[in-house]
Design an enzyme around this catalytic site. Structure first.
Site, PDB file in Angstrom:
ATOM      1  N   HIS A  47       0.836  -1.201   0.000  1.00  0.00           N
ATOM      2  CA  HIS A  47       0.000   0.000   0.000  1.00  0.00           C
ATOM      3  C   HIS A  47       0.873   1.254   0.000  1.00  0.00           C
ATOM      4  O   HIS A  47       1.673   1.456   0.914  1.00  0.00           O
ATOM      5  CB  HIS A  47      -0.888  -0.033   1.258  1.00  0.00           C
ATOM      6  N   ASP A  76      -0.931   6.177  -5.772  1.00  0.00           N
ATOM      7  CA  ASP A  76      -2.009   7.152  -5.976  1.00  0.00           C
ATOM      8  C   ASP A  76      -1.571   8.234  -6.950  1.00  0.00           C
ATOM      9  O   ASP A  76      -0.431   8.704  -6.874  1.00  0.00           O
ATOM     10  CB  ASP A  76      -2.359   7.808  -4.636  1.00  0.00           C
ATOM     11  N   HIS A  89      -0.441  10.796  -2.520  1.00  0.00           N
ATOM     12  CA  HIS A  89      -1.780  10.428  -2.033  1.00  0.00           C
ATOM     13  C   HIS A  89      -2.686  11.628  -1.787  1.00  0.00           C
ATOM     14  O   HIS A  89      -3.822  11.677  -2.254  1.00  0.00           O
ATOM     15  CB  HIS A  89      -1.658   9.617  -0.742  1.00  0.00           C
TER      16      HIS A  89
HETATM   17  O1  G3P Z   1      -7.368   0.693  -2.716  1.00  0.00           O
HETATM   18  C1  G3P Z   1      -7.788   1.666  -1.811  1.00  0.00           C
HETATM   19  C2  G3P Z   1      -6.681   1.945  -0.837  1.00  0.00           C
HETATM   20  O2  G3P Z   1      -5.595   2.477  -1.528  1.00  0.00           O
HETATM   21  C3  G3P Z   1      -7.082   2.792   0.335  1.00  0.00           C
HETATM   22  O3  G3P Z   1      -7.222   4.119   0.016  1.00  0.00           O
HETATM   23  O4  G3P Z   1      -6.846   6.358   0.921  1.00  0.00           O
HETATM   24  O5  G3P Z   1      -5.023   4.721   1.071  1.00  0.00           O
HETATM   25  O6  G3P Z   1      -5.669   5.644  -1.113  1.00  0.00           O
HETATM   26  P1  G3P Z   1      -6.121   5.253   0.240  1.00  0.00           P
HETATM   27 CA    CA Z   2      -4.700   4.337  -2.737  1.00  0.00          CA
END
Ligand code: G3P
Ligand code: CA
Length: 304
Positions: A47, A76, A89
């Site tokens: 992530h 992102d 992000h």
């Molecule tokens: O796939 C969604 C995950 O990336 C969670 O969202 O806010 O961390 O971009 P965020």
């Molecule tokens: Ca994300």
């Protein structure tokens, strides 16, 4: 009375006919190349490149996560003032860099002059080991150049400004249309992306997730013919459980790859894998890899 029964019977028969028609014609979604190449094992998805281990959404993070052996890098996308797709992000730069302002108000050169390792700390702000180490905000093109073979989850953070077309052009230019799953919290952005970039894998938008949850709740999951290939969901949303064994089963029957975010503790990872999760989107990919027996080490700062 008879007239009332007839009044009810006609729409009821119509509904049954529609449901039967849908059941007969509905199709599971085929597995996209990006997923079939990764095989059947549970996917470890870093992530934001593994934000618990190093500064998020940076080339450094992607390099280290890749070296750890993750299956996919999650990242992102925003757009700079001069129109470059950049990997960050937040819509503001304050949380992750030493700068201030909105991404959309800064040119690429201004964004890349910022220290994107400035705010990262593993000890609640006692120390900042990545300050002044040259960590910066990458362009999406740089990520594609640097990691051509690595599968990626790419999230469009801003709808309605043309990022969908631009993303498609970059994936096409770098021949990586079969290396990504594209997601967004904006349904219209996903719909637009699917129109301009057909046959590139996408995940379900929030409306599609709600529809699948509702259909599953009614026992009608098999009526769905998904226009997407992955279901990326949290365990819960607004206190309501999203990830249930029944939903995961229904999604998988429709051909979807179910990936859970953001799962950072090993007992929860174990529980979700036992429930049938096919992917873990995690800030700590080292923990997931260790749990799956694909690595024996937990990464620490001394690995730098
Ligand atoms: O796939 C969604 C995950 O990336 C969670 O969202 O806010 O961390 O971009 P965020
Ligand atoms: Ca994300």
């Amino acid at each position: 009375m008879l007239r009332f029964a007839r009044f009810l019977l006609v729409p009821l028969l119509l509904l049954v006919a529609i449901l039967a028609g849908l059941a007969l014609t509905s199709q599971p979604t085929p597995t996209p190349a990006v997923l079939s190449e990764l095989g059947e094992r549970p996917l470890v998805i870093a992530h934001r490149g593994g934000r618990g281990l190093w500064p998020e959404n940076s080339l450094f993070a992607f390099e280290r996560a890749s070296a750890l052996g993750v299956d996919m890098l999650e990242m992102d996308l925003h757009r700079s003032r001069d129109g470059e797709l950049v990997v960050i992000h937040d819509k503001q730069v304050e949380r992750t860099t030493n700068g201030s302002g909105r991404v959309v108000d800064l040119d690429l050169a201004e964004l890349q002059a910022l220290d994107a390792g400035y705010r990262w700390s593993a000890d609640g702000g006692e120390s900042f080991p990545y300050r002044g180490q040259g960590v910066r905000i990458p362009t999406f093109a740089e990520v594609l150049q640097r990691f051509p073979a690595q599968a990626k989850v790419v999230e469009i953070k801003v709808p309605g400004v043309g990022m969908e077309q631009q993303l498609c052009e970059l994936l096409t230019r770098y021949q990586q249309r079969d290396k990504v799953i594209v997601g967004s919290f904006y349904e219209r952005s996903l719909q637009h992306f699917r129109e301009v970039c057909p046959r590139v894998a996408t995940s379900a938008g929030p409306g599609s997730v709600r529809l699948l949850v509702a259909l599953d709740w009614l026992g009608l999951g098999r009526l769905l013919s998904p226009s997407y290939q992955a279901l990326q969901i949290p365990e819960q949303s607004d206190g309501i459980r999203v990830a249930s064994p029944s939903l995961l089963r229904a999604a998988q029957e429709r051909g979807l790859n179910v990936q859970l975010w953001t799962i950072n503790e090993q007992p929860v990872m174990r529980h979700l894998l036992d429930m049938g999760a096919q992917g873990l989107i995690t800030d700590y990919p080292d923990r997931a890899l260790q749990l799956l027996g694909r690595s024996t080490r937990i990464t620490s700062l001394s690995d730098r």
